[in-house]
Scaffold this motif. Structure first.
Motif, mmCIF file in Angstrom:
data_model
loop_
_atom_site.group_PDB
_atom_site.id
_atom_site.type_symbol
_atom_site.label_atom_id
_atom_site.label_comp_id
_atom_site.label_asym_id
_atom_site.label_seq_id
_atom_site.Cartn_x
_atom_site.Cartn_y
_atom_site.Cartn_z
ATOM 1 N N PRO A 4 0.817 -1.219 0.000
ATOM 2 C CA PRO A 4 0.000 0.000 0.000
ATOM 3 C C PRO A 4 0.855 1.275 0.000
ATOM 4 N N GLY A 5 0.294 2.340 -0.544
ATOM 5 C CA GLY A 5 0.928 3.657 -0.437
ATOM 6 C C GLY A 5 1.900 4.012 -1.542
ATOM 7 N N LEU A 6 2.309 3.044 -2.350
ATOM 8 C CA LEU A 6 3.217 3.352 -3.461
ATOM 9 C C LEU A 6 2.440 3.223 -4.776
ATOM 10 N N PRO A 7 2.852 3.989 -5.801
ATOM 11 C CA PRO A 7 2.132 3.911 -7.083
ATOM 12 C C PRO A 7 2.264 2.517 -7.710
ATOM 13 N N VAL A 8 1.167 2.010 -8.261
ATOM 14 C CA VAL A 8 1.191 0.683 -8.883
ATOM 15 C C VAL A 8 1.665 0.817 -10.331
ATOM 16 N N ILE A 9 2.659 0.009 -10.688
ATOM 17 C CA ILE A 9 3.109 -0.029 -12.085
ATOM 18 C C ILE A 9 2.216 -0.997 -12.851
ATOM 19 N N ARG A 10 2.049 -2.184 -12.282
ATOM 20 C CA ARG A 10 1.139 -3.165 -12.853
ATOM 21 C C ARG A 10 0.873 -4.273 -11.834
ATOM 22 N N ASP A 11 -0.370 -4.673 -11.681
ATOM 23 C CA ASP A 11 -0.776 -5.742 -10.764
ATOM 24 C C ASP A 11 -0.123 -5.610 -9.388
ATOM 25 N N LEU A 12 0.814 -6.520 -9.062
ATOM 26 C CA LEU A 12 1.411 -6.525 -7.734
ATOM 27 C C LEU A 12 2.760 -5.810 -7.702
ATOM 28 N N ILE A 13 3.101 -5.149 -8.797
ATOM 29 C CA ILE A 13 4.390 -4.457 -8.890
ATOM 30 C C ILE A 13 4.205 -2.974 -8.601
ATOM 31 N N VAL A 14 4.953 -2.467 -7.607
ATOM 32 C CA VAL A 14 4.843 -1.042 -7.257
ATOM 33 C C VAL A 14 6.125 -0.307 -7.638
ATOM 34 N N ASP A 15 5.977 1.011 -7.777
ATOM 35 C CA ASP A 15 7.106 1.883 -8.077
ATOM 36 C C ASP A 15 7.794 2.249 -6.750
ATOM 37 N N MET A 16 9.007 1.743 -6.537
ATOM 38 C CA MET A 16 9.695 1.928 -5.256
ATOM 39 C C MET A 16 10.560 3.185 -5.221
ATOM 40 N N THR A 17 10.465 4.056 -6.229
ATOM 41 C CA THR A 17 11.349 5.230 -6.315
ATOM 42 C C THR A 17 11.356 6.046 -5.023
ATOM 43 N N GLN A 18 10.144 6.367 -4.535
ATOM 44 C CA GLN A 18 10.035 7.192 -3.333
ATOM 45 C C GLN A 18 10.723 6.536 -2.136
ATOM 46 N N PHE A 19 10.534 5.224 -2.025
ATOM 47 C CA PHE A 19 11.131 4.464 -0.928
ATOM 48 C C PHE A 19 12.663 4.535 -0.985
ATOM 49 N N PHE A 20 13.233 4.321 -2.159
ATOM 50 C CA PHE A 20 14.699 4.334 -2.280
ATOM 51 C C PHE A 20 15.264 5.746 -2.178
ATOM 52 N N LYS A 21 14.471 6.748 -2.613
ATOM 53 C CA LYS A 21 14.902 8.142 -2.438
ATOM 54 C C LYS A 21 15.131 8.433 -0.963
ATOM 55 N N GLN A 22 14.187 8.001 -0.136
ATOM 56 C CA GLN A 22 14.323 8.222 1.310
ATOM 57 C C GLN A 22 15.520 7.458 1.855
ATOM 58 N N TYR A 23 15.709 6.229 1.385
ATOM 59 C CA TYR A 23 16.860 5.431 1.835
ATOM 60 C C TYR A 23 18.162 6.141 1.475
ATOM 61 N N HIS A 24 18.268 6.625 0.249
ATOM 62 C CA HIS A 24 19.496 7.311 -0.166
ATOM 63 C C HIS A 24 19.717 8.607 0.599
ATOM 64 N N SER A 25 18.624 9.252 1.030
ATOM 65 C CA SER A 25 18.750 10.548 1.700
ATOM 66 C C SER A 25 19.488 10.462 3.036
ATOM 67 N N ILE A 26 19.559 9.273 3.638
ATOM 68 C CA ILE A 26 20.249 9.173 4.929
ATOM 69 C C ILE A 26 21.732 8.832 4.750
ATOM 70 N N LYS A 27 22.203 8.854 3.514
ATOM 71 C CA LYS A 27 23.605 8.517 3.191
ATOM 72 C C LYS A 27 23.974 7.133 3.745
ATOM 73 N N PRO A 28 23.449 6.098 3.117
ATOM 74 C CA PRO A 28 23.630 4.751 3.666
ATOM 75 C C PRO A 28 24.996 4.149 3.339
ATOM 76 N N TYR A 29 26.023 4.844 3.753
ATOM 77 C CA TYR A 29 27.386 4.319 3.571
ATOM 78 C C TYR A 29 28.252 4.902 4.674
ATOM 79 N N LEU A 30 29.374 4.245 4.946
ATOM 80 C CA LEU A 30 30.263 4.678 6.018
ATOM 81 C C LEU A 30 30.972 5.961 5.607
ATOM 82 N N ILE A 31 30.903 6.978 6.469
ATOM 83 C CA ILE A 31 31.639 8.217 6.205
ATOM 84 C C ILE A 31 32.820 8.263 7.163
ATOM 85 N N ASN A 32 34.011 8.156 6.607
ATOM 86 C CA ASN A 32 35.221 8.158 7.424
ATOM 87 C C ASN A 32 36.331 8.785 6.592
ATOM 88 N N ASN A 33 36.825 9.939 7.037
ATOM 89 C CA ASN A 33 37.808 10.674 6.240
ATOM 90 C C ASN A 33 39.248 10.263 6.497
#
Lengths: 238, 112
Positions: free
Chosen positions: A96-125
């Motif tokens: 629920p809540g994500l746009p349907v592309i077809r049948d049981l397949i949803v567009d996960m763009t919004q979900f992954f955008k949020q995931y990427h926004s938290i910088k999901p990688y180790l930051i160590n200089n």
């Protein structure tokens, strides 16, 4: 070998053909060897090859086959067919809540955008050491229950706060991942990460209703991780 | 402008305050559960509410209630109301109402 007939009600929608979504009634005979819901869905697909759904590893690692099964999000490959009531049809809908592309397949763009926004990688200089950045076993212990997330989106798409504000609220999956890096002793961007989340939308849309914990097919606890982020913010602020 | 902007950098204080005010209200509720059964009639209520400690506690309770309600009601507007202008108007109306209630409560408590 015993065969059983299983009834389904499946959400169908092909934007190229259908004016609006509809529920399709379909049944399929299954053998005793069909253990998981995904096994049965593969049979359904053989019977009616117009049904579209995602799947890949069939063992709860890739997170592709997340669905809304009888009203609750879960992975088809980890849901035992025997765990579902057979006296009425099994209802399959897209997450629920994500746009349907077809049948049981949803567009996960919004979900992954949020995931990427938290910088999901180790930051160590610091320059990387010759072999690896070491951690004590106790520090490594902190990451258990955080790193196992497979990003299937069952949690975020069961969260009303994510339904209402998917563009602004990071969602349980993203916040679990955020805490995974906040908790990591090898990461040097802890303060920046906390700054980024100290926001009425990004973090504080979570009202602790724990739908995420209820549905996580990997048994993880995003609510607890979100609580720990808030604890760290309080510790930092007062 | 169609870009989504987040990063207001507040929220922790309100989240914490909502929890603290909840504790204050719970303690006041306990105080009232103890105090109210001893009250007998109008004169009893007058005596109870003339007590300095009760007035102080009631005032702190009202302020806590208003702050708690402000955070909670604002959260509802932020969850469900999308147009910024409408949301701002609802925020302002909520604030004005709560400030009004707090003033009214002060007037009642001290019989000004």
């Amino acid at each position: 070998m015993t065969t059983r007939n299983i009834q389904f009600k499946i959400y169908r929608y092909d934007p190229d053909k259908d004016a609006k979504p509809y529920m399709q009634d379909i049944s399929v005979d299954i053998d005793a060897t069909d253990r998981k819901l995904l096994d049965v869905m593969v049979k359904l697909k053989a019977k009616d090859d117009s049904i579209a759904f995602r799947r890949s590893c069939r063992e709860g690692v890739c997170g592709s086959d997340a669905l809304n099964i009888n009203g609750k999000n879960g992975l088809a490959c980890l849901t035992a067919i025997d765990s579902l009531p057979i006296d009425k049809p099994i209802v399959l809908r897209p997450l629920p809540g994500l746009p349907v592309i077809r049948d049981l397949i949803v567009d996960m763009t919004q979900f992954f955008k949020q995931y990427h926004s938290i910088k999901p990688y180790l930051i160590n200089n610091d320059p990387p050491p010759e072999r690896e950045r070491l951690q004590s076993p106790e520090d490594r212990e902190e990451l258990n229950g955080l790193y196992e997330c497979i990003l299937c989106a069952c949690c975020s798409t069961s969260c009303p706060s994510f339904w209402w504000n998917p563009d602004k609220f990071v969602g349980p999956a993203g916040l679990l991942a955020a805490y995974r890096f906040i908790a990591d002793t090898r990461d040097q961007a802890t303060s920046e990460r906390l700054d980024d989340l100290d926001d009425p939308y990004r973090l504080f849309r979570c009202h602790t209703i724990m739908n995420c914990v209820d549905v996580c097919p990997k048994g993880l606890n995003p609510t607890k991780a979100i609580g720990k982020i808030k604890d760290m913010m309080v510790k930092r602020a007062i | 402008m169609n870009r989504i902007v987040v990063g207001a950098h507040y929220g922790l204080k309100d989240w914490l305050a909502q929890r603290v005010t909840a504790v204050v209200m719970a303690l006041y509720t306990l105080l009232m559960i103890v105090a109210v059964p001893t009250v007998d009639g109008y004169e009893g209520w007058r005596a109870l509410m003339s007590h300095g400690l009760i007035r102080f506690a009631t005032f702190v309770f009202i302020i806590s209630l208003c702050y708690h309600a402000w955070v909670g009601v604002r959260d509802i507007w932020m969850d469900y109301v999308k147009p910024t202008a409408v949301r701002l108007m609802l925020h302002v109306l909520t604030l004005l109402a709560l400030v009004g209630y707090a003033g009214w409560a002060i007037q009642v408590i001290w019989r000004l």
